[in-house]
Design an enzyme around this catalytic site. Sequence first.
Site, PDB file in Angstrom:
ATOM      1  N   GLU A   1       0.870  -1.184   0.000  1.00  0.00           N
ATOM      2  CA  GLU A   1       0.000   0.000   0.000  1.00  0.00           C
ATOM      3  C   GLU A   1       0.903   1.228   0.000  1.00  0.00           C
ATOM      4  O   GLU A   1       1.761   1.372   0.875  1.00  0.00           O
ATOM      5  CB  GLU A   1      -0.913   0.034   1.228  1.00  0.00           C
TER       6      GLU A   1
ATOM      7  N   GLU B   1       5.055   4.597   3.683  1.00  0.00           N
ATOM      8  CA  GLU B   1       4.602   5.933   4.095  1.00  0.00           C
ATOM      9  C   GLU B   1       5.803   6.864   4.206  1.00  0.00           C
ATOM     10  O   GLU B   1       6.826   6.529   4.801  1.00  0.00           O
ATOM     11  CB  GLU B   1       3.849   5.831   5.442  1.00  0.00           C
TER      12      GLU B   1
ATOM     13  N   ASN C   1       9.884   7.267   0.301  1.00  0.00           N
ATOM     14  CA  ASN C   1       9.090   7.921  -0.734  1.00  0.00           C
ATOM     15  C   ASN C   1       8.807   6.897  -1.842  1.00  0.00           C
ATOM     16  O   ASN C   1       9.718   6.150  -2.235  1.00  0.00           O
ATOM     17  CB  ASN C   1       9.895   9.099  -1.306  1.00  0.00           C
TER      18      ASN C   1
ATOM     19  N   ASP D   1      -3.103  11.679  -2.032  1.00  0.00           N
ATOM     20  CA  ASP D   1      -3.204  13.144  -2.078  1.00  0.00           C
ATOM     21  C   ASP D   1      -3.603  13.568  -3.493  1.00  0.00           C
ATOM     22  O   ASP D   1      -2.968  13.151  -4.465  1.00  0.00           O
ATOM     23  CB  ASP D   1      -1.866  13.780  -1.696  1.00  0.00           C
TER      24      ASP D   1
ATOM     25  N   LYS E   1      -3.833  21.076  -8.390  1.00  0.00           N
ATOM     26  CA  LYS E   1      -3.302  22.057  -9.356  1.00  0.00           C
ATOM     27  C   LYS E   1      -2.580  21.341 -10.504  1.00  0.00           C
ATOM     28  O   LYS E   1      -1.787  20.422 -10.262  1.00  0.00           O
ATOM     29  CB  LYS E   1      -2.322  23.004  -8.662  1.00  0.00           C
TER      30      LYS E   1
ATOM     31  N   ASP F   1     -12.296   9.535  -2.316  1.00  0.00           N
ATOM     32  CA  ASP F   1     -13.582  10.251  -2.316  1.00  0.00           C
ATOM     33  C   ASP F   1     -13.498  11.453  -3.256  1.00  0.00           C
ATOM     34  O   ASP F   1     -14.454  12.214  -3.350  1.00  0.00           O
ATOM     35  CB  ASP F   1     -13.931  10.743  -0.908  1.00  0.00           C
TER      36      ASP F   1
ATOM     37  N   GLU G   1      -8.507   5.076   7.368  1.00  0.00           N
ATOM     38  CA  GLU G   1      -8.824   6.200   8.260  1.00  0.00           C
ATOM     39  C   GLU G   1      -9.556   7.319   7.500  1.00  0.00           C
ATOM     40  O   GLU G   1     -10.566   7.838   7.957  1.00  0.00           O
ATOM     41  CB  GLU G   1      -7.541   6.771   8.896  1.00  0.00           C
ATOM     42  N   TYR G   2      -9.027   7.663   6.320  1.00  0.00           N
ATOM     43  CA  TYR G   2      -9.647   8.743   5.538  1.00  0.00           C
ATOM     44  C   TYR G   2     -11.041   8.351   5.071  1.00  0.00           C
ATOM     45  O   TYR G   2     -11.956   9.166   5.033  1.00  0.00           O
ATOM     46  CB  TYR G   2      -8.763   9.110   4.333  1.00  0.00           C
ATOM     47  N   GLU G   3     -11.178   7.097   4.701  1.00  0.00           N
ATOM     48  CA  GLU G   3     -12.474   6.620   4.215  1.00  0.00           C
ATOM     49  C   GLU G   3     -13.537   6.756   5.308  1.00  0.00           C
ATOM     50  O   GLU G   3     -14.654   7.218   5.041  1.00  0.00           O
ATOM     51  CB  GLU G   3     -12.334   5.148   3.786  1.00  0.00           C
TER      52      GLU G   3
END
Length: 213
Positions: A44, A69, A96, A118, A122, A154, A192-194
Site C-alpha cells: 500500500e 509511508e 518515498n 493526495d 493544481k 472520495d 482512516e480517511y475513508e
Amino acid sequence: MRLRNKPWAKEKIAAYPQYIIPNPEQYKGRWHEVFGNENPIHIEIGTGKGKFITEMAKANPHVNYIGIELYESVIVSALDKLIEHNLPNLKLLNINAKELANVFAMGEVARIYLNFSDPWPKKRHEKRRLTYRSFLALYEQILVDEGEIHFKTDNQGLFEYSLVSFSQYGLLLTFVSLDLHRSDFVGNIMTEYEEKFAAKGNRIYRCEVKYPS
Ligand code: SAM
C-alpha cells in the site's frame, strides 16, 4: 494529512527495525526471505496511520503486506498498530514511493493499493499524483505480469483523472464503483480517511486495473 511535529518519532522507528525495515534496498529481490515464505506481496503506497494494511494483514494471513509511508510522524501510528497485533505478514517502510524500484526487483510485487492518495489538484502538481504516468511506469517495473492496482478515493476529480491516466497507459479496467458504500461490494476494509469522509456523506469511488500480460 495534517502533520504533527513528533520529535520522538525517529527514535521510536529506529527501535523497531523488525517492523519498520531500515535500509530496505538491501532486501531488493529478497523480500520472501524477510517474510520466510513464498506468499504474494501486496503493498500500500501512502499507508498513513495503517488501519487498512493492518486489517488486511489480519484478514489474509497468506498474503504478505508492506505499507509504505513518507512521513515519520504518520508511520509511527501504523507502527503502534503493528506492535499491538504483532503480525508476521506485515512490514512497514518509511520511504518515498519514488524509491520503489530501488527497493523491489522486477515482478516482486503482486498488487498495489492506493487509498485516498493526495489529490494535488493544481495542474502544475500533476506529476506528484500517485496515478501520474511516471508512477504507473514505476509500478510496472516492480509488478508481476498482470499485476493489479486497487484504487479508492472520495475525490471525484482525482478519480476521473486516474481512470484516464490508467486507460492512456494501456491498463485494463476490471472493476469500477462510483459509490462503493452503496454498492453490493463485499469485504471492503475502510481506511482512516475513508471513515472520515464517508461519515461526512462523501461518495467513495473505487476501481481495479491490471497491466496487460
Ligand atoms: N491511505 C491513508 C488513508 O486512506 O487513510 C492515508 C491517506 S493520506 C491523504 C495520503 C498519505 O500518502 C499521506 O500519509 C502521505 O504522507 C502519503 N504519501 C503521499 N505521497 C507519498 C509518497 N510519494 N510516498 C509515500 N507516501 C506518500
